[in-house]
Every structure is written in structure tokens, then in C-alpha cells.
Design a protein around this motif. Structure first.
Motif, PDB file in Angstrom:
ATOM      1  N   ASP A 293       0.799  -1.219   0.000  1.00 35.40           N
ATOM      2  CA  ASP A 293       0.000   0.000   0.000  1.00 35.40           C
ATOM      3  C   ASP A 293       0.834   1.273   0.000  1.00 35.40           C
ATOM      4  OD1 ASP A 293      -2.453  -1.378   0.022  1.00 35.40           O
ATOM      5  OD2 ASP A 293      -2.260  -1.719   2.169  1.00 35.40           O
ATOM      6  N   ALA A 294       2.010   1.249  -0.579  1.00 34.06           N
ATOM      7  CA  ALA A 294       2.844   2.440  -0.630  1.00 34.06           C
ATOM      8  C   ALA A 294       2.191   3.489  -1.520  1.00 34.06           C
ATOM      9  CB  ALA A 294       4.235   2.098  -1.151  1.00 34.06           C
ATOM     10  N   ASP A 295       2.331   4.748  -1.116  1.00 37.72           N
ATOM     11  CA  ASP A 295       1.805   5.852  -1.913  1.00 37.72           C
ATOM     12  C   ASP A 295       2.776   6.192  -3.026  1.00 37.72           C
ATOM     13  OD1 ASP A 295      -0.586   6.338  -0.379  1.00 37.72           O
ATOM     14  OD2 ASP A 295       0.695   7.180   1.189  1.00 37.72           O
ATOM     15  N   SER A 296       2.262   6.854  -4.032  1.00 35.11           N
ATOM     16  CA  SER A 296       3.079   7.282  -5.155  1.00 35.11           C
ATOM     17  C   SER A 296       3.364   8.772  -4.996  1.00 35.11           C
ATOM     18  CB  SER A 296       2.330   7.020  -6.460  1.00 35.11           C
ATOM     19  OG  SER A 296       3.097   7.465  -7.540  1.00 35.11           O
ATOM     20  N   VAL A 297       4.639   9.131  -4.978  1.00 33.31           N
ATOM     21  CA  VAL A 297       5.050  10.533  -4.901  1.00 33.31           C
ATOM     22  C   VAL A 297       6.114  10.761  -5.970  1.00 33.31           C
ATOM     23  CG1 VAL A 297       4.532  10.730  -2.433  1.00 33.31           C
ATOM     24  CG2 VAL A 297       6.852  10.141  -3.159  1.00 33.31           C
ATOM     25  N   PRO A 298       6.276  11.997  -6.417  1.00 33.67           N
ATOM     26  CA  PRO A 298       7.321  12.276  -7.406  1.00 33.67           C
ATOM     27  C   PRO A 298       8.706  12.032  -6.798  1.00 33.67           C
ATOM     28  CG  PRO A 298       5.817  14.153  -7.174  1.00 33.67           C
ATOM     29  CD  PRO A 298       5.479  13.181  -6.096  1.00 33.67           C
ATOM     30  N   ASP A 299       9.656  11.669  -7.647  1.00 34.58           N
ATOM     31  CA  ASP A 299      11.030  11.543  -7.167  1.00 34.58           C
ATOM     32  C   ASP A 299      11.465  12.862  -6.555  1.00 34.58           C
ATOM     33  OD1 ASP A 299      11.144   8.947  -8.040  1.00 34.58           O
ATOM     34  OD2 ASP A 299      12.543   9.326  -9.685  1.00 34.58           O
ATOM     35  N   GLY A 300      12.257  12.763  -5.502  1.00 36.20           N
ATOM     36  CA  GLY A 300      12.743  13.965  -4.839  1.00 36.20           C
ATOM     37  C   GLY A 300      13.164  13.656  -3.415  1.00 36.20           C
ATOM     38  N   THR A 301      13.455  14.712  -2.673  1.00 38.00           N
ATOM     39  CA  THR A 301      13.920  14.610  -1.293  1.00 38.00           C
ATOM     40  C   THR A 301      12.787  15.015  -0.364  1.00 38.00           C
ATOM     41  OG1 THR A 301      16.181  15.057  -1.995  1.00 38.00           O
ATOM     42  CG2 THR A 301      15.669  15.424   0.327  1.00 38.00           C
ATOM     43  N   TYR A 302      12.606  14.229   0.710  1.00 37.57           N
ATOM     44  CA  TYR A 302      11.501  14.434   1.640  1.00 37.57           C
ATOM     45  C   TYR A 302      11.967  14.290   3.092  1.00 37.57           C
ATOM     46  CZ  TYR A 302       8.667  13.561  -2.515  1.00 37.57           C
ATOM     47  OH  TYR A 302       8.108  13.620  -3.758  1.00 37.57           O
ATOM     48  N   ALA A 303      11.349  15.054   3.978  1.00 33.45           N
ATOM     49  CA  ALA A 303      11.487  14.816   5.412  1.00 33.45           C
ATOM     50  C   ALA A 303      10.485  13.718   5.743  1.00 33.45           C
ATOM     51  CB  ALA A 303      11.181  16.079   6.206  1.00 33.45           C
ATOM     52  N   ALA A 304      10.918  12.738   6.526  1.00 29.83           N
ATOM     53  CA  ALA A 304      10.042  11.605   6.822  1.00 29.83           C
ATOM     54  C   ALA A 304      10.361  11.029   8.194  1.00 29.83           C
ATOM     55  CB  ALA A 304      10.208  10.520   5.749  1.00 29.83           C
ATOM     56  N   LYS A 305       9.433  10.246   8.676  1.00 27.87           N
ATOM     57  CA  LYS A 305       9.619   9.520   9.930  1.00 27.87           C
ATOM     58  C   LYS A 305       9.561   8.034   9.605  1.00 27.87           C
ATOM     59  CE  LYS A 305       6.209   9.302  12.946  1.00 27.87           C
ATOM     60  NZ  LYS A 305       5.262   9.597  14.022  1.00 27.87           N
TER      61      LYS A 305
ATOM     62  N   LEU B  21       5.772   5.647   2.251  1.00 33.42           N
ATOM     63  CA  LEU B  21       6.669   5.068   1.252  1.00 33.42           C
ATOM     64  C   LEU B  21       7.327   3.843   1.838  1.00 33.42           C
ATOM     65  CD1 LEU B  21       8.359   8.388   0.099  1.00 33.42           C
ATOM     66  CD2 LEU B  21       6.315   7.290  -0.830  1.00 33.42           C
ATOM     67  N   GLN B  22       7.556   2.855   0.995  1.00 30.56           N
ATOM     68  CA  GLN B  22       8.140   1.597   1.450  1.00 30.56           C
ATOM     69  C   GLN B  22       9.469   1.341   0.768  1.00 30.56           C
ATOM     70  OE1 GLN B  22       6.995  -2.157  -0.247  1.00 30.56           O
ATOM     71  NE2 GLN B  22       6.511  -2.955   1.788  1.00 30.56           N
ATOM     72  N   SER B  23      10.447   0.952   1.561  1.00 26.49           N
ATOM     73  CA  SER B  23      11.730   0.478   1.053  1.00 26.49           C
ATOM     74  C   SER B  23      11.770  -1.017   1.315  1.00 26.49           C
ATOM     75  CB  SER B  23      12.874   1.186   1.782  1.00 26.49           C
ATOM     76  OG  SER B  23      14.104   0.650   1.391  1.00 26.49           O
ATOM     77  N   PHE B  24      11.918  -1.806   0.260  1.00 20.90           N
ATOM     78  CA  PHE B  24      11.907  -3.267   0.358  1.00 20.90           C
ATOM     79  C   PHE B  24      13.177  -3.782  -0.294  1.00 20.90           C
ATOM     80  CE2 PHE B  24      11.124  -7.412  -1.482  1.00 20.90           C
ATOM     81  CZ  PHE B  24      10.494  -8.095  -0.453  1.00 20.90           C
ATOM     82  N   SER B  25      13.867  -4.697   0.368  1.00 24.42           N
ATOM     83  CA  SER B  25      15.094  -5.227  -0.202  1.00 24.42           C
ATOM     84  C   SER B  25      15.307  -6.667   0.210  1.00 24.42           C
ATOM     85  CB  SER B  25      16.289  -4.393   0.267  1.00 24.42           C
ATOM     86  OG  SER B  25      17.486  -4.890  -0.289  1.00 24.42           O
ATOM     87  N   SER B  26      15.789  -7.473  -0.729  1.00 24.81           N
ATOM     88  CA  SER B  26      16.289  -8.798  -0.363  1.00 24.81           C
ATOM     89  C   SER B  26      17.632  -8.584   0.322  1.00 24.81           C
ATOM     90  CB  SER B  26      16.433  -9.684  -1.592  1.00 24.81           C
ATOM     91  OG  SER B  26      17.383  -9.128  -2.474  1.00 24.81           O
ATOM     92  N   VAL B  27      18.029  -9.523   1.167  1.00 26.12           N
ATOM     93  CA  VAL B  27      19.319  -9.432   1.846  1.00 26.12           C
ATOM     94  C   VAL B  27      20.264 -10.400   1.151  1.00 26.12           C
ATOM     95  CG1 VAL B  27      20.554  -9.681   4.024  1.00 26.12           C
ATOM     96  CG2 VAL B  27      18.178  -8.874   4.030  1.00 26.12           C
ATOM     97  N   GLY B  28      21.246  -9.853   0.489  1.00 26.10           N
ATOM     98  CA  GLY B  28      22.207 -10.673  -0.229  1.00 26.10           C
ATOM     99  C   GLY B  28      23.481  -9.892  -0.479  1.00 26.10           C
TER     100      GLY B  28
END
Length: 164
Positions: A29-41, A77-84
Motif C-alpha cells: 500500500d505504498a503511496d506514489s510521490v514524485p522523485d525527490g527529497t523528503y522529510a520523513a519519519k 513510502l516503502q523500502s523493500f530489499s532482499s538481503v544478499g
């Protein structure tokens, strides 16, 4: 095949300004935002394993951010990564940016319980500056820096003596 714990602990992180992990869109359910720099928690962090038919495991990290300012405020926003071997340095660099120290695999994943390790408590509710960059159909989220001294809720005009 080498143990993921050994690979994780032995992977060195180069010092530069590129950090983060890949973000995948799809059923999440990640939202779509334009590429860029953001303040986030950082609102969530987890590590999980997927059992493979041969008895091995694949490991993944997921970090959720909530944008805290600007037109995209409230977006998740979601950051998802395999660990390898190809992603470990990015995962470690992102965590080090927030915590100030290199994590070990046992910080991220508790083998005894099969759950996310204690590192989640060092990450959740931290305010960070992130940059999103899209390549093809995937977006990458990079943690640029920890934002220290986040302003508390604004005070109203009452005199402090009126509070007692």
C-alpha cells in the motif's frame, strides 16, 4: 554456501552519499510521490525470512516511511530489499545513517525467534531526510541523513504559569 550472518557481518560499507534499499511497488500500500527529497519519519522496520524448497532461506528487509512535510505530507513510502551480497552494503549504510553504528546480523534478525531483531527500536520514530529515485518500474529510497532535534508540537500562547 556461506551463512547469511557471516556474509552480512563481513560486508564492508563504503563511505559515500548513496544509501538505501530498493523499493518495490505492487500489492503493498505504498503511496506514489514524485522523485525527490523528503522529510520523513520511520514508522516500521522488519526483517523476515522465506523458506526455500531446498531448506535454505531468503531474507528481506522492509522499512516504511511517513512523509512529514510539504505537499506529500502523510504519504507512506516503502523500502523493500532482499538481503544478499549485492544489497547488504546499502542496508547497513541506511541503518548506520540513522543509528550511527554498523549493525550486525543479530541486530537485524533474531535467529532463535525468527523475528526482527532489536534494531527496530533504534529506527522506529526517527526523523530522516530521504530521497526517492525511480529506475524503471522500481523506486529506490535512500536515507540521506538523520534529522536531529525535531521540533516538538508547537506551544500555544498560554503563559507557563497558567499551566499550574
Amino acid at each position: 554456501m556461506a551463512d547469511i550472518e557471516d556474509i552480512f557481518n563481513e560486508t564492508m560499507v563504503e563511505e559515500d552519499n548513496e544509501s538505501g534499499a530498493s523499493k518495490r511497488r505492487g500489492k503493498d500500500d505504498a503511496d506514489s510521490v514524485p522523485d525527490g527529497t523528503y522529510a520523513a519519519k520511520i514508522v516500521e522496520y522488519s526483517v523476515f525470512a522465506k523458506e526455500l524448497p531446498n531448506g535454505d532461506r531468503d531474507y528481506f528487509t522492509v522499512m516504511w516511511f511517513q512523509v512529514t512535510g510539504g505537499p506529500a505530507s502523510g504519504a507512506e513510502l516503502q523500502s523493500f530489499s532482499s538481503v544478499g551480497p549485492n544489497s547488504i552494503r546499502f542496508i547497513k549504510r541506511a541503518i548506520k545513517t540513522v543509528t550511527g553504528s554498523d549493525p550486525s546480523w543479530s541486530d537485524l534478525y533474531d535467529k532463535e525467534t525468527g523475528r526482527t531483531g532489536r534494531i527496530q527500536f533504534d529506527l522506529i520514530n526517527k526523523h530522516v531526510e530521504i530521497t526517492q529515485k525511480t529506475k524503471g518500474k522500481y523506486s529506490n529510497i535512500y536515507i540521506d541523513k538523520l534529522i536531529r532535534g525535531e521540533d516538538p508540537e508547537p506551544m500555544d500562547d498560554r503563559n507557563v504559569d497558567d499551566l499550574f
